[in-house]
Design a protein around this motif. Structure first.
Motif, short mmCIF file in Angstrom:
data_model
loop_
_atom_site.label_atom_id
_atom_site.label_comp_id
_atom_site.label_asym_id
_atom_site.label_seq_id
_atom_site.Cartn_x
_atom_site.Cartn_y
_atom_site.Cartn_z
N PHE A 47 0.88 -1.26 -0.04
CA PHE A 47 0.11 -0.21 -0.09
C PHE A 47 1.04 1.26 0.01
N GLN A 48 0.37 2.18 -0.39
CA GLN A 48 1.23 3.41 -0.59
C GLN A 48 1.38 4.16 0.77
N ARG A 49 0.38 3.83 1.76
CA ARG A 49 0.87 4.34 3.01
C ARG A 49 0.51 3.11 4.18
N ASP A 50 1.03 3.12 5.23
CA ASP A 50 0.92 2.05 6.26
C ASP A 50 -0.54 2.25 7.02
N SER A 51 -1.09 3.27 7.19
CA SER A 51 -2.37 3.49 7.76
C SER A 51 -3.09 4.64 7.45
N VAL A 52 -4.49 4.51 7.36
CA VAL A 52 -5.49 5.78 7.16
C VAL A 52 -6.36 5.78 8.40
N ASN A 53 -6.99 7.13 8.41
CA ASN A 53 -7.87 7.30 9.52
C ASN A 53 -9.27 7.48 8.60
N LEU A 54 -10.16 6.69 9.26
CA LEU A 54 -11.58 6.62 8.53
C LEU A 54 -12.59 7.14 9.40
N GLU A 55 -13.31 8.25 9.28
CA GLU A 55 -14.26 8.77 10.21
C GLU A 55 -15.76 8.19 9.67
N ILE A 56 -16.38 7.63 10.59
CA ILE A 56 -17.57 7.11 10.06
C ILE A 56 -18.72 7.63 11.21
N SER A 57 -19.86 8.29 10.49
CA SER A 57 -20.93 8.72 11.39
C SER A 57 -21.70 7.54 12.26
N LYS A 58 -22.25 7.89 13.59
CA LYS A 58 -22.52 6.76 14.16
C LYS A 58 -24.01 6.47 13.61
N SER A 59 -24.79 7.33 12.75
CA SER A 59 -25.96 7.09 12.33
C SER A 59 -25.78 6.40 10.85
N ALA A 60 -24.75 5.97 10.51
CA ALA A 60 -24.53 5.38 9.10
C ALA A 60 -25.23 4.08 9.17
N VAL A 61 -26.05 3.75 8.17
CA VAL A 61 -26.93 2.58 8.35
C VAL A 61 -26.15 1.13 7.57
N LEU B 71 -22.85 1.28 14.22
CA LEU B 71 -21.59 1.51 15.27
C LEU B 71 -22.26 2.47 16.23
N ASP B 72 -21.73 2.01 17.46
CA ASP B 72 -22.22 2.90 18.80
C ASP B 72 -21.07 3.65 19.26
N LYS B 73 -21.18 4.90 18.96
CA LYS B 73 -20.06 5.91 19.40
C LYS B 73 -20.08 5.62 20.88
N GLU B 74 -21.21 5.70 21.81
CA GLU B 74 -21.00 5.76 23.41
C GLU B 74 -20.17 4.43 23.78
N ARG B 75 -20.40 3.43 23.11
CA ARG B 75 -19.67 2.12 23.48
C ARG B 75 -18.50 1.96 23.07
N GLN B 76 -18.05 2.26 21.68
CA GLN B 76 -16.61 2.30 21.32
C GLN B 76 -16.46 3.70 20.49
N GLU B 77 -15.96 4.76 20.70
CA GLU B 77 -15.43 5.79 19.72
C GLU B 77 -14.61 5.46 18.74
N VAL C 242 -10.30 3.54 12.57
CA VAL C 242 -11.86 4.17 12.54
C VAL C 242 -12.12 4.73 13.71
N ILE C 243 -12.83 6.12 13.25
CA ILE C 243 -13.36 7.09 14.43
C ILE C 243 -14.66 7.10 14.30
N VAL C 244 -15.67 7.04 15.20
CA VAL C 244 -16.92 6.94 15.10
C VAL C 244 -17.55 8.54 15.49
N ILE C 245 -18.15 9.21 14.51
CA ILE C 245 -18.28 10.62 14.85
C ILE C 245 -19.94 10.75 14.74
N ASP C 246 -20.54 11.89 14.99
CA ASP C 246 -21.91 12.18 14.83
C ASP C 246 -22.56 12.16 13.58
N ALA C 247 -23.86 12.32 13.33
CA ALA C 247 -24.56 11.78 12.28
C ALA C 247 -24.06 12.65 11.16
#
Length: 422
Positions: free
Chosen positions: A95-109, A162-168, A192-197
């Motif tokens: 891969f061109q980089r070793d790691s990536v940050n991915l923000e996902i909304s807690k309301s994602a279905v 995803l449940d932000k309150e359980r695991q951010e 993976v970072i869980v964010i608001d809707a």
């Protein structure tokens, strides 16, 4: 293969005696600066001269081969040899980089999709990337897509909200596996970072954008504009753009404006090196949802290379009684341009007892075309001209001197003798 390894028996393949290779001083002629094989005249075989890197030679092109010519003197004979280079699994996916940050909304279905970086493998065929694995699989599954041009890209599909309150935040591992034996792999850490809707993902106006550009265009030339819309309001509806995955060949050649989606040229292009490029552009909103589209850029050839002349074999003397059609020189003529820009015309100066004949692609023979008479003309300066008709008209020339040698074709005249009778 190691240096000195056997490649092939050209004496047998060409139906030649080994002695002919020796007495004719057979030699290899290459068009480039690299000579990958040597000719063993005493055995009539080809052997590896230096280690051959198929990736360096052909990149992703398959099958991969290189060609060269073998010239034999007295009489002159010319043969073209093609050697195929087979791939081995000597590269792991990366891969061109070793790691990536991915923000996902807690309301994602469930069913929400997130595009991931693709790995790259310089091997081809079964030795290239065959599959991807995601670990752990508690919340996501993986889906691999294959495009019509053979390129693959990966999407991560949400299975359980995803449940932000359980695991951010948490980390996933994306593994790319090749099909070699033994198998090799490369890994990408996904944080993976869980964010608001954020209810809506961006939608690209086109799934595939097509553009073209001339190879001699100046740096900064506009190529195309990618656009995407997001139904969310505020920061979640604001879209930014980036080139998600770029091949080594395209790296550094193109620049994207993150705010406008405009793609411009950032380095000089060369049609002779690469005829088209494919970019994966990621449209991302400030809530972390993404959409990916593809940009196909075709490079147009320009007549920017002068034709070249290379004297492959030359006899600078010729007997005056040589019959018409006797070969004096073998010439290699090439133009790096493609299509009509690479069509070369070869000619010589007029009023000469010589002519140019085409012997095979890119090769011409200078042969006699009349009776030679050393007593009339003992030396000819023959200028070989090559040119391309398309604008701008580019040309090259080379002059060779041919000396005519004498043969005993003029009998000695009788002289008067005084006779006295006794």
């Amino acid at each position: 293969m190691a240096e000195g390894s056997f490649v092939g028996n050209i004496a047998k393949d060409l139906g030649l005696e080994v002695s002919r290779l020796v007495t004719g001083k057979a030699r290899i002629v290459t068009k480039g600066s690299r000579q990958y094989v040597d000719l063993n005249r005493d055995k009539g075989t080809l052997v590896v001269k230096e280690r051959i890197d198929r990736k360096e030679l052909c990149n992703q092109t398959t099958p991969c081969s290189f060609s060269f010519e073998v010239i034999i003197e007295n009489p002159i004979q010319l043969y073209r040899i093609t050697v195929e280079v087979r791939d081995i699994n000597d590269n792991a996916p990366s891969f061109q980089r070793d790691s990536v940050n991915l923000e996902i909304s807690k309301s994602a279905v469930s069913g929400a999709r997130f595009s991931l970086d693709s790995a790259e493998d310089r091997d081809v065929g079964g030795n290239s990337i065959q599959s991807y694995t995601l670990k752990p699989v508690n919340n996501f599954t993986l889906e691999l897509h294959s495009l019509t041009d053979g390129e693959k890209y990966v999407e991560m599909i949400l299975q359980n909200p995803l449940d932000k309150e359980r695991q951010e935040e948490f980390t996933l591992l994306l593994i790319a596996n090749d099909g070699g034996d033994p198998q090799k792999s490369g890994t990408l850490h996904i944080h993976v970072i869980v964010i608001d809707a954020n209810d809506n993902a961006p939608v690209c106006s086109q799934s595939v954008y097509k553009a073209d550009i001339k190879e001699n265009s100046p740096i900064g030339t506009f190529i195309t504009n990618v656009s995407a819309a997001d139904a969310d309001s505020g920061s979640y509806g604001k879209v930014s753009y980036s080139i998600a995955h770029v091949s080594r060949e395209a790296n550094g050649l193109f620049q994207m404006n993150a705010e406008t989606g405009e793609i411009t040229m950032s380095a000089q292009l060369d049609y002779e090196k690469e005829k088209n490029y494919q970019l994966n552009v990621k449209a991302r909103d400030h809530g972390g949802l993404t959409n990916t589209c593809k940009v196909v850029i075709e490079i147009f050839d320009e007549n920017d290379n002068s034709p070249t002349i290379q004297l492959m074999s030359f006899s600078n003397t010729i007997a005056e009684n040589s019959p018409p059609g006797t070969t004096v020189a073998v010439i290699n003529v090439e133009d790096a341009d493609a299509g009509k820009n690479g069509v070369v015309h070869c000619s010589i100066n007029p009023d000469m007892p010589f002519k140019i004949e085409s012997s095979m692609t890119d090769y011409y023979s200078l042969v006699t075309d009349g009776i030679l008479d050393r007593e009339s003309i003992s030396e000819y300066n023959v200028t070989i001209n090559v040119s391309v008709d398309w604008t701008p008209i580019l040309f090259s020339n080379k002059t060779v001197t041919v000396k005519v040698t004498d043969v005993n074709d003029n009998p000695r005249p009788l002289t008067a003798v005084s006779m006295r009778h006794f």
